[in-house]
Design a protein around this motif. Structure first.
Motif, mmCIF file in Angstrom:
data_model
loop_
_atom_site.group_PDB
_atom_site.id
_atom_site.type_symbol
_atom_site.label_atom_id
_atom_site.label_comp_id
_atom_site.label_asym_id
_atom_site.label_seq_id
_atom_site.Cartn_x
_atom_site.Cartn_y
_atom_site.Cartn_z
ATOM 1 N N ASP A 326 5.303 -12.831 0.847
ATOM 2 C CA ASP A 326 6.684 -12.498 1.229
ATOM 3 C C ASP A 326 6.791 -11.018 1.599
ATOM 4 N N LEU A 327 6.120 -10.186 0.817
ATOM 5 C CA LEU A 327 6.153 -8.739 1.079
ATOM 6 C C LEU A 327 5.574 -8.437 2.459
ATOM 7 N N ILE A 328 4.441 -9.060 2.753
ATOM 8 C CA ILE A 328 3.757 -8.803 4.036
ATOM 9 C C ILE A 328 4.632 -9.261 5.201
ATOM 10 N N GLU A 338 1.805 -4.430 9.734
ATOM 11 C CA GLU A 338 1.147 -5.543 9.037
ATOM 12 C C GLU A 338 0.004 -5.039 8.157
ATOM 13 N N ILE A 339 0.040 -5.450 6.883
ATOM 14 C CA ILE A 339 -1.105 -5.195 6.000
ATOM 15 C C ILE A 339 -1.661 -6.566 5.596
ATOM 16 N N LEU A 369 5.787 0.066 3.071
ATOM 17 C CA LEU A 369 5.414 -0.555 1.798
ATOM 18 C C LEU A 369 6.409 -0.160 0.705
ATOM 19 N N LYS A 370 6.783 1.101 0.689
ATOM 20 C CA LYS A 370 7.736 1.590 -0.323
ATOM 21 C C LYS A 370 9.065 0.840 -0.193
ATOM 22 N N GLU A 371 9.540 0.750 1.032
ATOM 23 C CA GLU A 371 10.836 0.073 1.246
ATOM 24 C C GLU A 371 10.700 -1.422 0.956
ATOM 25 N N GLY A 372 9.516 -1.976 1.286
ATOM 26 C CA GLY A 372 9.283 -3.396 1.036
ATOM 27 C C GLY A 372 9.353 -3.709 -0.450
#
Ligand SMILES: Cc1ncc(COP(=O)(O)O)c(C=O)c1O
Length: 377
Positions: A326-328, A338-339, A369-372
């Motif tokens: 979900d995070l990705i 994209e990671i 990533l931080k905001e995710g």
């Protein structure tokens, strides 16, 4: 029944707009020179291609750090190069020691078994890389023909720090050394000749920053001559290095070569030569360390111990309660970054290969990533 064409949907309506910044375990963003080169098609036989292959092999010698001229491209993934290496050295009854750190090093074992090899797998006792002393002990227990290992195991972000020593020990015992340098070649030192590696390969989509679907493999002269002298039929036709050398060494037809892929490799290698390995390694190190500092600042922990942490694909422990998939997906949709997830482990993986190692790409990834994570908190 007559089949009619489907409704036309142009690519522009399918491809993400804006494009996604590829910061996973590969493929990686391509530089403009590669973009141009990979859109060109011309005949794969003839003087122009001969010149390109000659240049590609010369530049390959620099990037692999080998005096061997036996460098070939493969129309296929890095696994195709792995398969060519294995098919060259393994046949029924051959004894193979597979150093298994995860998904990709285990693949060597699958291939060796498929070829009738007698496989022994070694797994480290803890989350770490292999110690040369343990490998030496394993090699002394039996008479092995081949040892295989990944320099960097992408699936868990671990680097075989003692590769040089492992290769030296194996070589001194007459064991052929096959190294997967898929995520390390051109990102960090892996000098083929100096470390005594017999076969080494990478994929176009990683450090070389070319395109997926083309791979590059180098054989030491001695190893290549031994394979050439084999008279048995190889299990593969396309991946038979003796047939492939007809094209890569003599400019004759083997199969229709992947012209855009070869041109992309050419440009990827050319950019490495222009930058120089020393400067490129330094850029990769600094970029990866800055990424890791940034990750720690946002409260994330690295998965691999510092001693054997792979700098080119950084594995990061996921935060409790967050589903990585979900995070990705969220990061792709909201930030166009994209990671990668992982194969069963609760980690995310961030690439630091080639064009990924640019300050603007690192800071954009960290911000996304931080905001995710904040979104899912
Ligand atoms: C270390 C390593 N080896 C092999 C492979 C296989 O590459 P490909 O998917 O191009 O076959 C990968 C792919 O990520 C990898 O990271």
């Amino acid at each position: 029944m007559r089949i009619i064409p489907p409704k036309d949907i142009p690519l522009s309506e399918i491809l993400p707009n804006p494009p996604i910044l590829l910061m996973g375990a590969g493929p990686v963003p391509t530089p403009p020179e590669v973009k141009v080169a990979s859109s060109i098609v011309f005949s794969h036989l003839g003087p122009t291609m001969r010149e390109i292959i000659k240049r590609l092999q010369l530049m390959g010698q620099y990037v692999f750090q080998t005096s061997s001229t036996r460098i070939l491209g493969i129309a296929g993934p890095a696994s195709g190069a792995m398969e060519m290496a294995m098919a060259s050295l393994i046949w029924p009854g051959r004894k193979v020691l597979v150093l298994n750190l995860g998904t990709f090093s285990a693949r060597f074992g699958d291939m060796a078994r498929g070829l009738g090899g007698d496989v022994t797998e070694l797994v480290p006792a803890s989350l770490s890389c292999f110690k040369a002393s343990d490998v030496k002990a394993a090699l002394e227990k039996d008479k092995f023909d081949v040892i295989t290992l990944t320099h960097g195991e992408t699936s868990c972000g671990i680097k075989n720090v003692e590769l040089e020593e492992i290769a030296r020990v194996a070589k001194s015992m007459g064991v052929k050394v096959v190294v997967d340098a898929v995520v390390t070649l051109s990102c960090m030192p892996v000098p083929m000749d100096e470390w005594g590696i017999d076969i080494m390969f990478t994929g176009g989509q990683k450090g070389v920053s070319a395109i997926p679907g083309i791979a590059l493999i180098a054989f030491s002269e001695t190893c290549f001559d031994e394979i050439q002298a084999r008279t048995e039929k190889m299990p593969h036709w396309c991946l038979d290095v003796r047939r492939a050398w007809k094209f890569w060494g003599l400019g004759e037809y083997h199969y229709t070569a992947p012209v855009p892929g070869i041109l992309a490799l050419h440009e990827g290698l050319r950019l490495i030569c222009l930058e120089t390995l020393e400067k490129r390694f330094e850029r990769h190190t600094q970029s990866s360390l800055s990424l890791q500092r940034g990750l720690q600042e946002i409260g994330l922990e690295m998965y691999a111990p510092e001693y054997c942490r792979l700098q080119s694909v950084v594995a990061v422990k996921n935060k409790t309660g967050v589903v990585t998939k979900d995070l990705i997906q969220y990061m792709i949709q909201k930030h166009h970054v994209e990671i990668s997830g992982a194969f069963g482990l609760d980690i995310v993986r961030i690439g630091q290969m080639g064009e990924q190692c640019r300050p603007e790409n690192v800071s954009r990834t960290l911000a996304a990533l931080k905001e995710g994570y904040a979104h899912f908190a």
